[in-house]
Design a protein around this motif. Structure first.
Motif, PDB file in Angstrom:
ATOM      1  N   GLN A   1       0.833  -1.205   0.000  1.00 29.17           N
ATOM      2  CA  GLN A   1       0.000   0.000   0.000  1.00 29.17           C
ATOM      3  C   GLN A   1       0.865   1.253   0.000  1.00 29.17           C
ATOM      4  O   GLN A   1       0.528   2.254  -0.643  1.00 29.17           O
ATOM      5  CB  GLN A   1      -0.928  -0.004   1.222  1.00 29.17           C
ATOM      6  N   GLU A   2       1.989   1.204   0.702  1.00 28.32           N
ATOM      7  CA  GLU A   2       2.897   2.357   0.716  1.00 28.32           C
ATOM      8  C   GLU A   2       3.458   2.616  -0.684  1.00 28.32           C
ATOM      9  O   GLU A   2       3.606   3.759  -1.092  1.00 28.32           O
ATOM     10  CB  GLU A   2       4.036   2.123   1.721  1.00 28.32           C
TER      11      GLU A   2
ATOM     12  N   ASP B   1     -10.538 -11.181   8.265  1.00 27.62           N
ATOM     13  CA  ASP B   1     -11.575 -10.916   9.271  1.00 27.62           C
ATOM     14  C   ASP B   1     -11.076  -9.913  10.308  1.00 27.62           C
ATOM     15  O   ASP B   1     -11.815  -9.016  10.726  1.00 27.62           O
ATOM     16  CB  ASP B   1     -11.991 -12.214   9.961  1.00 27.62           C
ATOM     17  N   HIS B   2      -9.815 -10.075  10.721  1.00 25.96           N
ATOM     18  CA  HIS B   2      -9.225  -9.153  11.701  1.00 25.96           C
ATOM     19  C   HIS B   2      -9.120  -7.751  11.129  1.00 25.96           C
ATOM     20  O   HIS B   2      -9.449  -6.759  11.798  1.00 25.96           O
ATOM     21  CB  HIS B   2      -7.846  -9.664  12.125  1.00 25.96           C
ATOM     22  N   ASP B   3      -8.677  -7.655   9.869  1.00 26.64           N
ATOM     23  CA  ASP B   3      -8.535  -6.345   9.226  1.00 26.64           C
ATOM     24  C   ASP B   3      -9.881  -5.657   9.064  1.00 26.64           C
ATOM     25  O   ASP B   3     -10.005  -4.442   9.269  1.00 26.64           O
ATOM     26  CB  ASP B   3      -7.858  -6.492   7.857  1.00 26.64           C
TER      27      ASP B   3
ATOM     28  N   GLU C   1     -12.582   1.482  13.272  1.00 27.65           N
ATOM     29  CA  GLU C   1     -12.052   2.801  12.911  1.00 27.65           C
ATOM     30  C   GLU C   1     -13.145   3.691  12.327  1.00 27.65           C
ATOM     31  O   GLU C   1     -13.238   4.881  12.650  1.00 27.65           O
ATOM     32  CB  GLU C   1     -10.905   2.634  11.907  1.00 27.65           C
ATOM     33  N   ILE C   2     -13.998   3.112  11.476  1.00 24.94           N
ATOM     34  CA  ILE C   2     -15.111   3.871  10.897  1.00 24.94           C
ATOM     35  C   ILE C   2     -16.054   4.331  12.005  1.00 24.94           C
ATOM     36  O   ILE C   2     -16.465   5.497  12.053  1.00 24.94           O
ATOM     37  CB  ILE C   2     -15.874   3.019   9.863  1.00 24.94           C
TER      38      ILE C   2
ATOM     39  N   LYS D   1     -11.122   0.211   0.702  1.00 28.05           N
ATOM     40  CA  LYS D   1     -11.221   1.660   0.904  1.00 28.05           C
ATOM     41  C   LYS D   1     -10.863   1.999   2.346  1.00 28.05           C
ATOM     42  O   LYS D   1     -11.130   1.209   3.262  1.00 28.05           O
ATOM     43  CB  LYS D   1     -12.653   2.136   0.590  1.00 28.05           C
ATOM     44  N   ASN D   2     -10.277   3.174   2.556  1.00 32.22           N
ATOM     45  CA  ASN D   2      -9.904   3.547   3.920  1.00 32.22           C
ATOM     46  C   ASN D   2     -11.132   3.968   4.721  1.00 32.22           C
ATOM     47  O   ASN D   2     -12.210   4.206   4.163  1.00 32.22           O
ATOM     48  CB  ASN D   2      -8.813   4.623   3.929  1.00 32.22           C
TER      49      ASN D   2
END
Length: 248
Positions: free
Chosen positions: A37-38, A101-103, A110-111, A148-149
């Motif tokens: 991603q970076e 699942d963890h992510d 976070e949302i 998506k973030n």
């Protein structure tokens, strides 16, 4: 002389496999986690810091290296760096089910945290705990999108909560201060008041100053009004991004 580990015994530790199907074949590269991603965001520019192994594979876990003629047929080049860059750009990151699942759970949290920071109970003008937002998300059938973030999913999440859950919620208001020369304040005060949900304070002297709560979207309208009407003589300052109204 050091003993070489056979190529078919690659230990998958802290690895992200990026896979691209092209020319009827599957190509994979082994990258460090988070580095893909970076690279895509332009934060990381060194392939050496992205790749765990500087090679292209047909199957990373089996250590099956792609042949040069297969790279040439599929990518039009057998240069490893060029092929790696295309796989990094277009490939799909492979994630284990447990990790996925963890992510997703972390992203959902976070949302919910961002929604809790930006929104309030309309009746009390106070924020909700994150746990209540998470329950409302579940009730509303919010589906978190892994690609998506969190920030980009907040608006849609709020829309679904408002329309499909029993939790009363609205965006918190912004508290802003508008300062104008006295004559301009007298001329524009009605227009500015119309843009406010609540006028908390208004002072008139050599300059005209008001503090008010507004819908976040109105900040742009106020700026445009001042630019058009005051020619740089007025200013608007954001005091609080997510304000709670004073109920005293």
């Amino acid at each position: 002389m050091p003993i070489q580990q056979p190529s078919n015994q690659i230990k998958l530790t802290n690895v992200s496999i990026v896979r691209l199907k092209k020319g009827g074949k599957r190509f994979e590269i082994a990258c460090y986690k988070n580095k893909v991603q970076e690279w895509r965001n332009g934060v990381e520019t060194s392939l050496d810091d992205v790749l765990q192994i500087s090679n292209v594979f047909m199957n990373v876990s089996k250590g099956e290296v792609a042949k040069s003629n297969d790279l040439q047929k599929a990518f039009g080049t057998s240069t490893v760096d060029d092929v790696v860059k295309e796989i990094l750009k277009k490939g799909e990151v492979q994630v284990a089910e447990k990790e996925r699942d963890h992510d997703l759970a972390s992203l959902r949290k976070e949302i919910a945290t961002i929604v809790a920071e930006k929104c309030v109970d309309p009746a009390t003008q106070r924020p909700y705990p994150v746990g209540m937002i998470e329950k409302a998300m579940a009730e509303a059938g919010v589906s978190v999108k892994a690609g998506k973030n969190a920030k980009s999913q907040v608006a849609e999440t709020l829309r679904l909560i408002q329309g499909h859950s029993t939790l009363p919620i609205q965006r918190a208001r912004m508290r802003v201060r508008v300062v104008l020369p006295a004559t301009e304040g007298e001329r524009l005060q009605e227009q500015l008041r119309a843009l406010a949900e609540t006028v908390e304070k208004e002072d008139k002297g050599e300059s005209w100053e008001t503090v008010m709560l507004i819908e976040p979207s109105q900040i742009r309208t106020i700026n445009e009004l001042l630019q058009k009407e005051c020619k740089g003589k007025g200013r608007v300052e954001t005091l609080t991004f997510a304000a709670t109204a004073d109920n005293n």
